[in-house]
Enzyme design. Structure first.
Site, mmCIF file in Angstrom:
data_model
loop_
_atom_site.group_PDB
_atom_site.id
_atom_site.type_symbol
_atom_site.label_atom_id
_atom_site.label_comp_id
_atom_site.label_asym_id
_atom_site.label_seq_id
_atom_site.Cartn_x
_atom_site.Cartn_y
_atom_site.Cartn_z
ATOM 1 N N GLU A 69 112.904 -82.348 47.128
ATOM 2 C CA GLU A 69 113.096 -83.124 45.885
ATOM 3 C C GLU A 69 111.939 -84.066 45.620
ATOM 4 O O GLU A 69 111.388 -84.123 44.509
ATOM 5 C CB GLU A 69 114.400 -83.926 45.967
ATOM 6 C CG GLU A 69 114.591 -84.798 44.729
ATOM 7 C CD GLU A 69 115.866 -85.603 44.732
ATOM 8 O OE1 GLU A 69 116.586 -85.616 45.757
ATOM 9 O OE2 GLU A 69 116.161 -86.225 43.694
ATOM 10 N N ASP A 89 117.040 -81.883 50.117
ATOM 11 C CA ASP A 89 117.336 -83.121 49.405
ATOM 12 C C ASP A 89 117.486 -84.198 50.469
ATOM 13 O O ASP A 89 118.504 -84.244 51.162
ATOM 14 C CB ASP A 89 118.623 -82.980 48.572
ATOM 15 C CG ASP A 89 118.804 -84.160 47.637
ATOM 16 O OD1 ASP A 89 119.537 -84.005 46.643
ATOM 17 O OD2 ASP A 89 118.229 -85.240 47.898
ATOM 18 N N ILE A 91 117.905 -87.442 50.515
ATOM 19 C CA ILE A 91 119.097 -88.283 50.303
ATOM 20 C C ILE A 91 119.767 -87.775 49.035
ATOM 21 O O ILE A 91 119.219 -87.947 47.927
ATOM 22 C CB ILE A 91 118.758 -89.784 50.145
ATOM 23 C CG1 ILE A 91 118.098 -90.347 51.409
ATOM 24 C CG2 ILE A 91 120.036 -90.574 49.809
ATOM 25 C CD1 ILE A 91 117.797 -91.835 51.354
ATOM 26 N N ASP A 92 120.906 -87.110 49.223
ATOM 27 C CA ASP A 92 121.687 -86.709 48.044
ATOM 28 C C ASP A 92 122.736 -87.803 47.848
ATOM 29 O O ASP A 92 123.607 -87.996 48.702
ATOM 30 C CB ASP A 92 122.337 -85.349 48.266
ATOM 31 C CG ASP A 92 122.882 -84.796 46.958
ATOM 32 O OD1 ASP A 92 122.153 -84.856 45.936
ATOM 33 O OD2 ASP A 92 124.024 -84.306 46.931
ATOM 34 N N THR A 94 121.344 -90.914 46.093
ATOM 35 C CA THR A 94 120.450 -92.083 46.213
ATOM 36 C C THR A 94 121.051 -93.308 45.538
ATOM 37 O O THR A 94 120.973 -94.423 46.077
ATOM 38 C CB THR A 94 119.069 -91.763 45.606
ATOM 39 O OG1 THR A 94 118.452 -90.726 46.367
ATOM 40 C CG2 THR A 94 118.171 -92.987 45.578
ATOM 41 N N ASP A 219 119.857 -80.110 45.254
ATOM 42 C CA ASP A 219 121.186 -80.738 45.336
ATOM 43 C C ASP A 219 122.233 -79.778 45.869
ATOM 44 O O ASP A 219 123.156 -80.188 46.567
ATOM 45 C CB ASP A 219 121.637 -81.198 43.941
ATOM 46 C CG ASP A 219 120.788 -82.302 43.351
ATOM 47 O OD1 ASP A 219 120.438 -82.193 42.154
ATOM 48 O OD2 ASP A 219 120.477 -83.268 44.069
HETATM 49 O O1 LIG Z 1 119.174 -87.708 43.055
HETATM 50 P P1 LIG Z 1 120.114 -87.397 44.181
HETATM 51 O O2 LIG Z 1 120.903 -88.565 44.599
HETATM 52 O O3 LIG Z 1 119.449 -86.655 45.300
HETATM 53 O O4 LIG Z 1 121.124 -86.283 43.601
HETATM 54 C C1 LIG Z 1 122.180 -86.577 42.705
HETATM 55 C C2 LIG Z 1 123.038 -85.341 42.586
HETATM 56 O O5 LIG Z 1 123.638 -85.071 43.821
HETATM 57 C C3 LIG Z 1 124.119 -85.509 41.527
HETATM 58 O O6 LIG Z 1 124.861 -84.325 41.409
HETATM 59 C C4 LIG Z 1 123.510 -85.862 40.193
HETATM 60 O O7 LIG Z 1 124.539 -86.025 39.250
HETATM 61 C C5 LIG Z 1 122.694 -87.143 40.322
HETATM 62 O O8 LIG Z 1 122.071 -87.417 39.075
HETATM 63 C C6 LIG Z 1 121.602 -87.021 41.393
HETATM 64 O O9 LIG Z 1 120.658 -86.083 40.947
HETATM 65 MG MG LIG Z 2 120.380 -84.770 45.089
HETATM 66 MG MG LIG Z 3 117.953 -86.806 46.501
#
Ligand SMILES: O=P([O-])([O-])O[C@@H]1[C@@H](O)[C@H](O)[C@@H](O)[C@H](O)[C@@H]1O
Ligand SMILES: [Mg+2]
Ligand SMILES: [Mg+2]
Length: 280
Positions: A69, A89, A91-92, A94, A219
């Site tokens: 990412e 990813d 940190i999914d 964030t 993601d």
């Molecule tokens: O940016 P991140 O925290 O890695 O990933 C998140 C995704 O897991 C989520 O589904 C989306 O709605 C957020 O906008 C963000 O993209």
């Molecule tokens: Mg993400």
């Molecule tokens: Mg992320």
């Protein structure tokens, strides 16, 4: 031919190490930066964790490729080839991390021939390690996962997220879908704030489906395998086959629930993950 067990073992080990970095960072000041919008957040921890994962993989698997990412955010192309590719990813969730909202995951998918073969998602504040290998099932901390057997949409909980796009026409479409689904009615709508953990909830049988338009391949790559190996299904929001680069997904416990959602979702398209960079 990659040794998928060796890939899985490494992904688990580096995800656990990354989780320690994330937990430690929670007690520090989290310098917050933005990307595509004022609510699309990134921190130095996201970047540090991605580099930790990529460097560790390069040492063991020097010929493998990466889609990360934060590497893509820094300008690297997001092109999925047939080569062995780690889809990361760091940190999914964030925004959850910045707010210390307790759903934060490290998501690592591994694909060959554009097919995800290994998925590892570490929900590091819950200390839950989700793992899947194609054809060998999905697990949470070693316990097998099975999707819900509920096929009545009126007895379902549906997960979704609103992403970071605040264009009025996009927001209107998202709310149109939400209103249609809520009014069926369904028993609940939830969002953990992370696609990966939402998909782990589907795989665990806690919710019947997750859908989103605007999500990225990093993601949901790992989560897509978690869901199918737990007995679930994947499709595009228009009912077609899931396209990893399309930024649209339905992950459900059954075709019945997935196809019911297709009827209620107001579809729209966003630039694909593999689209050429837009000229400034
Ligand atoms: O940016 P991140 O925290 O890695 O990933 C998140 C995704 O897991 C989520 O589904 C989306 O709605 C957020 O906008 C963000 O993209
Ligand atoms: Mg993400
Ligand atoms: Mg992320």
């Amino acid at each position: 031919m990659a040794d998928f067990q060796r890939v899985m073992d490494h992904a688990v080990a580096v995800a656990r190490k990354a989780g320690e970095v994330v937990r430690e960072a929670l007690s520090d000041d989290r310098k917050v930066m933005t990307k595509s919008s004022a609510v699309d957040l990134v921190t130095q921890t996201d970047q540090k964790v991605e580099q930790l994962i990529i460097q560790s993989v390069k040492e063991k698997f020097p010929k493998h490729r990466f889609i990360g990412e934060e590497s893509v955010a820094a300008g690297e192309a997001c092109i999925l080839t047939d080569d062995p590719t780690w889809i990361i990813d760091p940190i999914d969730g964030t925004t959850n991390f910045v707010h210390a909202f307790p759903f934060v995951a490290i998501s690592i998918g591994f694909s060959i021939n554009k097919q995800v073969e290994v998925g590892v998602i570490y929900s590091c504040l819950e200390d839950k390690m989700f793992t899947a290998r194609r054809g060998k099932g999905a697990f949470c901390n070693g316990e097998p996962l099975q999707v819900s057997d509920q096929t009545d949409i009126h007895q379902a909980i549906i997960c979704t997220e609103f992403g970071s796009n605040r264009d009025p026409e996009v927001v209107d479409k998202m709310f149109c879908s939400l209103r249609n689904i809520l009014s069926l009615p369904v028993q609940g709508v939830r969002g953990a704030g992370t696609a990966a953990i939402n998909m782990c909830l589907v795989a665990s049988g806690c919710v019947e489906a997750y859908y989103e338009i605007g999500v990225h391949v990093w993601d949901f790559a790992a989560g897509s395998l978690m869901v199918t190996e737990a007995g679930g299904v994947l499709m595009d929001v228009d009912g077609g086959e899931l396209d990893l680069m399309s930024r649209r997904i339905i992950a459900a416990n059954s075709r019945t629930i997935a196809e019911r959602l297709v009827k209620e979702i107001a579809p729209f398209r966003l630039p694909r993950d593999d689209a050429p960079p837009q000229k400034q």
